[in-house]
Motif scaffolding. Structure first.
Motif, PDB file in Angstrom:
ATOM      1  N   GLN A 106       2.482  -6.524  -3.361  1.00  8.16           N
ATOM      2  CA  GLN A 106       1.511  -5.455  -3.644  1.00  8.16           C
ATOM      3  C   GLN A 106       1.417  -4.536  -2.441  1.00  8.16           C
ATOM      4  O   GLN A 106       1.187  -5.000  -1.335  1.00  8.16           O
ATOM      5  CB  GLN A 106       0.132  -6.061  -3.966  1.00  8.16           C
ATOM      6  CG  GLN A 106       0.138  -7.035  -5.140  1.00  8.16           C
ATOM      7  CD  GLN A 106       0.547  -6.404  -6.451  1.00  8.16           C
ATOM      8  OE1 GLN A 106       0.261  -5.230  -6.684  1.00  8.16           O
ATOM      9  NE2 GLN A 106       1.229  -7.156  -7.304  1.00  8.16           N
ATOM     10  N   GLN A 149       8.667  -6.934 -13.372  1.00  6.67           N
ATOM     11  CA  GLN A 149       7.509  -6.202 -12.867  1.00  6.67           C
ATOM     12  C   GLN A 149       6.294  -6.934 -13.412  1.00  6.67           C
ATOM     13  O   GLN A 149       6.237  -7.244 -14.596  1.00  6.67           O
ATOM     14  CB  GLN A 149       7.518  -4.763 -13.375  1.00  6.67           C
ATOM     15  CG  GLN A 149       8.687  -3.983 -12.841  1.00  6.67           C
ATOM     16  CD  GLN A 149       8.382  -2.492 -12.735  1.00  6.67           C
ATOM     17  OE1 GLN A 149       7.241  -2.084 -12.683  1.00  6.67           O
ATOM     18  NE2 GLN A 149       9.417  -1.685 -12.721  1.00  6.67           N
ATOM     19  N   THR A 150       5.371  -7.202 -12.535  1.00  7.00           N
ATOM     20  CA  THR A 150       4.294  -8.122 -12.914  1.00  7.00           C
ATOM     21  C   THR A 150       2.926  -7.495 -12.717  1.00  7.00           C
ATOM     22  O   THR A 150       2.766  -6.524 -11.988  1.00  7.00           O
ATOM     23  CB  THR A 150       4.358  -9.390 -12.047  1.00  7.00           C
ATOM     24  OG1 THR A 150       4.344  -9.006 -10.675  1.00  7.00           O
ATOM     25  CG2 THR A 150       5.615 -10.175 -12.326  1.00  7.00           C
ATOM     26  N   ARG A 151       1.973  -8.060 -13.402  1.00  7.40           N
ATOM     27  CA  ARG A 151       0.597  -7.714 -13.057  1.00  7.40           C
ATOM     28  C   ARG A 151      -0.192  -9.001 -12.890  1.00  7.40           C
ATOM     29  O   ARG A 151      -0.095  -9.943 -13.671  1.00  7.40           O
ATOM     30  CB  ARG A 151      -0.021  -6.761 -14.074  1.00  7.40           C
ATOM     31  CG  ARG A 151       0.025  -7.185 -15.511  1.00  7.40           C
ATOM     32  CD  ARG A 151      -0.860  -6.246 -16.336  1.00  7.40           C
ATOM     33  NE  ARG A 151      -1.279  -6.908 -17.545  1.00  7.40           N
ATOM     34  CZ  ARG A 151      -0.706  -6.694 -18.740  1.00  7.40           C
ATOM     35  NH1 ARG A 151       0.257  -5.802 -18.869  1.00  7.40           N
ATOM     36  NH2 ARG A 151      -1.117  -7.352 -19.796  1.00  7.40           N
ATOM     37  N   LYS A 152      -0.935  -9.020 -11.795  1.00 11.69           N
ATOM     38  CA  LYS A 152      -1.634 -10.217 -11.379  1.00 11.69           C
ATOM     39  C   LYS A 152      -2.774 -10.525 -12.344  1.00 11.69           C
ATOM     40  O   LYS A 152      -3.531  -9.638 -12.725  1.00 11.69           O
ATOM     41  CB  LYS A 152      -2.169  -9.972  -9.968  1.00 11.69           C
ATOM     42  CG  LYS A 152      -2.643 -11.211  -9.256  1.00 11.69           C
ATOM     43  CD  LYS A 152      -1.503 -11.940  -8.546  1.00 11.69           C
ATOM     44  CE  LYS A 152      -2.050 -13.200  -7.893  1.00 11.69           C
ATOM     45  NZ  LYS A 152      -1.306 -14.382  -8.231  1.00 11.69           N
ATOM     46  N   GLU A 153      -2.871 -11.805 -12.722  1.00 12.95           N
ATOM     47  CA  GLU A 153      -4.019 -12.225 -13.524  1.00 12.95           C
ATOM     48  C   GLU A 153      -5.198 -12.488 -12.595  1.00 12.95           C
ATOM     49  O   GLU A 153      -5.023 -12.683 -11.386  1.00 12.95           O
ATOM     50  CB  GLU A 153      -3.689 -13.497 -14.282  1.00 12.95           C
ATOM     51  CG  GLU A 153      -2.595 -13.322 -15.310  1.00 12.95           C
ATOM     52  CD  GLU A 153      -3.074 -12.635 -16.579  1.00 12.95           C
ATOM     53  OE1 GLU A 153      -3.797 -13.258 -17.367  1.00 12.95           O
ATOM     54  OE2 GLU A 153      -2.715 -11.454 -16.772  1.00 12.95           O
ATOM     55  N   ALA A 161       1.629 -14.787 -12.580  1.00 21.50           N
ATOM     56  CA  ALA A 161       1.395 -13.386 -12.926  1.00 21.50           C
ATOM     57  C   ALA A 161       2.032 -13.098 -14.266  1.00 21.50           C
ATOM     58  O   ALA A 161       3.037 -13.715 -14.638  1.00 21.50           O
ATOM     59  CB  ALA A 161       1.977 -12.471 -11.859  1.00 21.50           C
ATOM     60  N   GLN A 209       6.847 -12.575  -7.947  1.00 19.70           N
ATOM     61  CA  GLN A 209       5.920 -11.457  -8.104  1.00 19.70           C
ATOM     62  C   GLN A 209       6.200 -10.369  -7.083  1.00 19.70           C
ATOM     63  O   GLN A 209       6.649 -10.624  -5.981  1.00 19.70           O
ATOM     64  CB  GLN A 209       4.479 -11.956  -7.970  1.00 19.70           C
ATOM     65  CG  GLN A 209       4.119 -12.902  -9.109  1.00 19.70           C
ATOM     66  CD  GLN A 209       2.840 -13.658  -8.873  1.00 19.70           C
ATOM     67  OE1 GLN A 209       1.977 -13.206  -8.120  1.00 19.70           O
ATOM     68  NE2 GLN A 209       2.724 -14.814  -9.490  1.00 19.70           N
ATOM     69  N   ASP A 250       4.716  -7.283 -16.888  1.00 20.22           N
ATOM     70  CA  ASP A 250       4.155  -6.108 -17.546  1.00 20.22           C
ATOM     71  C   ASP A 250       4.875  -5.896 -18.881  1.00 20.22           C
ATOM     72  O   ASP A 250       5.913  -6.520 -19.148  1.00 20.22           O
ATOM     73  CB  ASP A 250       4.184  -4.886 -16.624  1.00 20.22           C
ATOM     74  CG  ASP A 250       5.564  -4.260 -16.499  1.00 20.22           C
ATOM     75  OD1 ASP A 250       6.493  -4.696 -17.204  1.00 20.22           O
ATOM     76  OD2 ASP A 250       5.701  -3.331 -15.688  1.00 20.22           O
TER      77      ASP A 250
END
Lengths: 443, 565
Positions: B564, B222-226, B232, B561, B235
């Protein structure tokens, strides 16, 4: 010997002669012609070389009047065999980007080059669906995929594929193989009243529904290649759900569970494990739990198997891969004898399989007459891809047998499509890599 | 010439097998082709991205800088394909969730190996595996709920209490908090089932479903975009799980989960503190042992077969004792100096009480750890497990032992024999070292393996007086390793002190950590790790700490990723 006589007796008791088997037998005899079935049989390395394999006779096609001394254990079945010689895997080899002598295990049932997954020799998966899975899909039957010491989970150790890079792993524990194959067939599990069974079914259904919902959610979050993995997982959960809906067909067939199963992970038990798996496959076909089964003994080179099996007439303290190579390298003396002993061992295993099938009466003949048994080979002599020697047995109810057939240079793909034709899939005009296949072999 | 070859051999790590039927010498120094598109996809299932091997920077000879740095601005990172738990991860995870001590994964099909380590990252799950997971989940849930009070401290009839247990249990099993939809789904399964069949069955079915859910069975990034770039960041929950499975081979504990929830892992100090804590926990032994067993190829030793007349002692139990000897040795070195490479390679002490193991070592009458006769053993290379693993039924294997050293310790790839190798005529010279077709590769392996001849097929000191133990490492990747050696004790010392072996270990740990081969955009991470490992003097825990704190571990490329919404 004792063991085989025992299990043969058990099988006959189960599906041939006992009163328990009556419903199964009557269903078959009241029906029309028994359906055509496919059994794929695999053993390591190659059937030595042409000199050890070719039958006496002249020309490219003739009736078998004798067998090579090497094939002596198959003499009782001579009229039911087809020896199919001199096919080629060269063109697939030339399309395959990976090097190494043992890649044919990925090609032999798929007719396609492999997909490399890393730098090591076993790092590959096959490039398409395999014959057994393809036929099972077309027959709408669950393929029963069994093995004995098939080696690690890599291209070297797998023969069946649901598609490109989608290995189908063989079940290696005969006990689990039996339980799962006959789970909807064996009536009266201990302590299971009808009410309990219905509650269990409902409980399993709610669990699987929940898992399916999780899979759907996760799949939607991921990019395409990953999503495909999860969608495939989801379709298998759906299959399990369907299986729950299907009414148990307990009356159809009374199969006999293997007794005193040895540790199937040990080299010492390998011959016995192999025969137990053959028993499961034969019963699955006989009871029509499936119309397609495979039994995979060892893997491509079988460097992990050492034939220290005195009870089975062989006791050599070299691994199978070394035995094969030593023969190729010296070509004389004890290395030849070892190689012949090893191959004879596998001919005896194959004869056991055929005997079991012939012991099951069916229609006007036996299970063997209604099943095409395909002994598939993954390599030719000395790491070559040409000529490759294959063999079929049985299927006499729908194809002619007892022949030698030679097709020099023809891609083995054409044998795969030829087998489909014989099984009644008459629309299959090509199998595997289209640029390699020509037209179905007339076998 | 040698420098050039080293470059290619290391570059060839990723795709040597794809070079067109090269011999092992000559061409290796000159052929360096980009793999064509269809070949490069080691990482992606079914045709995702085509990672490129790191060919940018020739690693230097011992002690020499290797050219311009591969590091640019900002983090670079590769893919993190979803993958299923390995068998070991499965067993450890259900152990920590449910307190089971046996190995439910014993009947599972073998793990899929990627880059030399169990990964389960490429092929999709198969019917057999789905059925295995279902059977295991059902057995585990049944056993766990047979004594609900022990598991939950709730009484059988106390549905709210059992539901409370589930709310804490589910995020542990999945190594992340559940979404609202997911929580509702499982609460509904539990309450509906409880209404129909009672609260305990409700909990049992919920556990069954949790353990078959993809959120349990797979590692999912599970990722969060930079703000910038196409990479990415994982998380914090995903990063915590990744750390935990790397260092402990199991799910995060309460403190790590808390740190993740509080955002502490996003700070370098917070991350370092957790990694240091994890490395000092006894559970870190599991990670180290697992790495070493897989790296040394020992997970299948129990299935090896030995000639019963020559080696009547051989049994799966002896094989197990040998494996435990390796595990104990790794643990001892880890406890002594953080797992220093040179110590791992030279520490001769042996571990275990099995009389058969002691006979292999040639000692009698001791308990626990013992010292083999002086001069006979040196670290991992001479442990019976390793020697027996790379041996035939009756004798040691020159080729296997040589190949093992080349591939696992020097990170070189020996191509598979080309199909053109055909020895058709009887009477050809049987020696693989004389026929040029064979010898081009076998001379890299067999003379090296011959150096182990003093040890037989089960790793005992051979009583064969003719066994010389002289071996040779030809075309070594570095000058310091080139040439003859006197048995594995001598060789082990050379390897243990070699900067080249150290940089190979960095690659091996990297593969173990990310479950794939290194590729082009890992070059910067590898460069830094090599420097950090070297600066520590080859201390494994320093390497793990550096790896855990690296961008390559915390970031993923665009292919991994989430979409979204």
């Amino acid at each position: 010997m004792n063991r085989s006589a025992h299990s043969r007796r058990a099988l006959l008791r189960a599906i041939g002669t006992s009163s328990l088997a009556a419903p199964f037998l009557s269903r078959l005899s009241f029906g029309a012609e028994p359906p055509r079935r496919l059994l794929v049989f695999f053993t390591p390395n190659e059937p030595i070389d042409r000199a050890h394999w070719a039958p006496p006779g002249q020309g490219a096609s003739f009736k078998l009047t004798g067998l090579n001394p090497m094939l002596a254990p198959l003499e009782p079945f001579r009229d039911k065999l087809n020896l199919i010689g001199d096919l080629s895997m060269e063109r697939i080899a030339s399309l395959d980007k990976k090097d190494g002598g043992h890649r044919g295990i990925g090609w032999m049932l798929t007719g396609r080059p492999n997909v490399p997954t890393g730098p090591q020799q076993p790092d590959f998966w096959a490039g398409g669906i395999s014959l057994d899975q393809f036929v099972a899909e077309r027959f709408k039957t669950p393929a029963v995929t069994l093995g004995a010491l098939s080696g690690g989970s890599s291209g070297n150790g797998r023969i069946s594929y649901a598609g490109r890079m989608q290995p189908v792993h063989p079940q290696e524990d005969p006990k689990v193989a039996f339980d799962r194959t006959f789970q909807n067939v064996v009536p009266g599990k201990p302590g299971a009243g009808a009410g309990d069974a219905e509650a269990r079914r409902l409980q399993q259904k709610s669990v699987l529904d929940t898992v399916a919902a999780d899979l759907g959610d996760l799949s939607a979050r991921l990019a395409a290649p990953e999503r495909e993995k999860l969608d495939r997982h989801l379709s298998m959960i759906r299959d399990l759900e369907k299986q729950l809906q299907a009414a148990p067909s307990g009356a159809a067939c009374q199969a006999v569970a293997p007794k005193s199963v040895p540790d199937h992970k040990t080299n010492a038990a390998y011959p016995r494990t192999s025969r137990l798996q053959m028993d499961v496959a034969v019963q699955a076909l006989a009871c029509q739990v499936t119309r397609v089964a495979s039994v995979q003994l060892g893997n491509t080179g079988a460097g992990h198997l050492t034939p220290l099996w005195p009870d089975d007439g062989i006791n050599i303290n070299k691994d199978e891969h070394n035995i094969a190579h030593a023969y190729s390298q010296t070509g004389s003396g004890p290395d030849v004898k070892n190689r012949e002993l090893l191959e004879s061992f596998y001919y005896r295993q194959f004869a056991y399989l055929l005997r079991q099938m012939e012991a099951v009466p069916e229609g006007n003949g036996t299970l063997l007459d209604h099943t095409l048994v395909f002994w598939v080979k993954n390599i030719s002599h000395n790491h070559k891809w040409d000529p490759v020697f294959f063999m079929t047995a049985g299927g006499g109810a729908f194809m002619s047998t007892g022949r030698f057939l030679s097709f020099p240079g023809r891609p083995h793909n054409d044998l795969l499509s030829g087998i489909c034709q014989k099984l009644g899939l008459s629309d299959v005009s090509s199998f595997g890599e289209p640029s390699v296949a020509t037209e179905p072999l007339s076998i | 010439m040698l420098v050039k070859r080293l470059d290619v051999v290391l570059g060839a790590l990723s795709f040597a097998a794809l070079l067109p039927a090269v011999a092992c010498t000559g061409q290796l120094g000159t052929v360096l082709e980009e793999p064509d598109e269809d070949d490069g996809q080691f990482g992606g299932a079914g045709g995702a991205s085509a990672p490129k091997p790191p060919t940018d920077r020739p690693p230097g000879r011992d002690g020499e800088p290797g050219g311009p740095s591969a590091c640019g601005k900002g983090p670079s990172a590769g893919p993190m394909p979803i993958r299923r738990l390995t068998r070991k991860e499965y067993d450890h995870t259900v152990r920590d969730l449910l307190g089971v001590t046996q190995s439910p994964s014993l009947g599972f099909t073998d793990d899929e190996i990627v880059a030399g380590f169990a990964a389960n990252a490429l092929a999709p799950v198969d019917r057999l595996q789905v059925e295995d997971y279902r059977a295991a989940a059902s057995t585990l849930a049944e056993a766990a709920t047979s004594d609900v009070r022990r598991l939950t401290s709730c009484s059988d009839a106390d549905l709210p209490c059992l539901q409370g247990f589930l709310r804490k249990f589910a995020p542990r099993a999945w190594r992340r908090p559940l979404t609202e939809t997911e929580s509702r789904r499982y609460e509904k399964l539990m309450s509906d089932s409880a209404a129909a069949w009672g609260p305990v069955t409700g909990l049992r079915l919920a556990i069954q479903a949790l353990l078959q859910s993809p959120n349990f069975l797979y590692h999912v990034p599970q990722t969060r975009k930079e703000a910038s770039g196409d990479v990415a960041r994982l998380d914090d929950a995903t990063l915590a799980a990744r750390l935990s499975y790397l260092i402990w081979q199991t799910l995060p504990d309460e403190e790590l989960t808390k740190a993740a929830a509080e955002g502490v892992l996003s700070t370098p100090e917070g991350l370092t503190k957790q990694v240091e804590r994890m490395l000092t926990s006894p559970r870190a032994h599991d990670g180290l042992r697992t790495f070493h067993l897989q790296w040394l190829g020992l997970e299948s030793l129990r299935q090896s077969t030995k000639d019963p007349e020559l080696f009547p002692d051989w049994s799966p139990e002896l094989a197990q004792a040998m494996v435990e000897d390796v595990e104990a040795a790794v643990s001892a070195v880890f406890a002594a100096d953080g797992g220093k490479l040179s110590t791992l390679m030279t520490m001769p002490d042996a571990f275990g009480d099995a009389p058969a193991l002691k006979r292999v070592y040639g000692v009698t009458g001791t308990k626990g750890a013992f010292s083999p006769p002086p001069g006979e053993r040196a670290g991992l290379l001479t442990r019976p497990a390793v020697l027996a693993r790379y041996a035939h039924a009756a004798e040691g294997s020159w080729t296997e032992r040589g190949k093992f050293v080349r591939e696992r310790m020097l990170c070189q790839t020996i191509p598979a024999p080309p199909p053109t190798v055909v020895i058709d005529e009887p009477g050809n010279d049987p020696s693989r070292l004389k026929d040029p077709l064979c010898s081009s590769c076998h001379r890299l392996m067999d003379p090296l393996g011959q150096g182990f001849d003093r040890y037989d097929a089960v790793g005992a000191l051979s009583r064969d007086a003719g066994a010389s133990g002289k071996g040779a490492l030809w075309d070594a990747p570095t000058e310091a390793l080139e040439g003859e050696f006197d048995g594995p004790v001598d060789l082990a010392k050379k390897l243990g002190d070699s900067p080249h072996v150290m940089s190979c270990m960095v690659r091996q740990w990297f593969r173990f950590a990310v479950k794939r081969l290194e590729q082009q955009n890992d070059a910067c991470a590898l460069e830094k790790l090599e420097a950090q490992f070297a600066a520590s003097g080859g201390v494994t825990t320093s390497l793990i700490a550096a790896l855990a704190a690296s961008d390559a571990f915390a970031f993923v490329g665009p292919e991994s990723q989430e979409i979204q919404p």
